[in-house]
Design a protein around this motif. Structure first.
Motif: not given
Length: 115
Positions: A54-61
């Protein structure tokens, strides 16, 4: 520009826009909903390695996973060092077969010409 180069540029632009959209109100809500869903869905999952494409802001997943090793694979360059990142194209995975227990693909296939 060749057809392959054009596809890479298109994918990079789309993922950059997606990453930016996740900073907006609706994008943040989508991300929070997906995180809550994964927290419930992965409660009984056991393994060692999780890979999120994905993209960096999805790292919380990735925080929804209880696995010991969590990695984000993204075509975007990220300056954050809080998470482990592999920079690669979403359709050319530099991952050995059988080396990952769980793969998360949140909205990833939408950006590939031939998923």
């Amino acid at each position: 520009m060749t057809k392959d180069e054009n596809a890479l540029v298109k994918t990079y632009r789309a993922t950059t826009q997606w990453n930016h959209w996740l900073t907006q109100f609706l994008g943040h809500n989508v991300l929070e909903s997906e995180k809550k869903f994964l927290l419930r869905a992965l409660t009984n999952y056991y393994g060692k390695h999780t890979l999120l494409l994905g993209v960096p802001l999805q790292n919380d997943l990735l925080k929804a996973s209880v696995t010991a090793h969590q990695v984000l694979l993204t075509p975007m360059i990220s300056k954050t060092r809080q998470i482990k990142i592999i920079e690669a194209e979403l359709d050319e995975l530099p991952i050995a077969s059988g080396s990952v227990d769980l793969v998360l693909l949140p909205h990833t296939l939408e950006y590939l010409d031939n998923p």
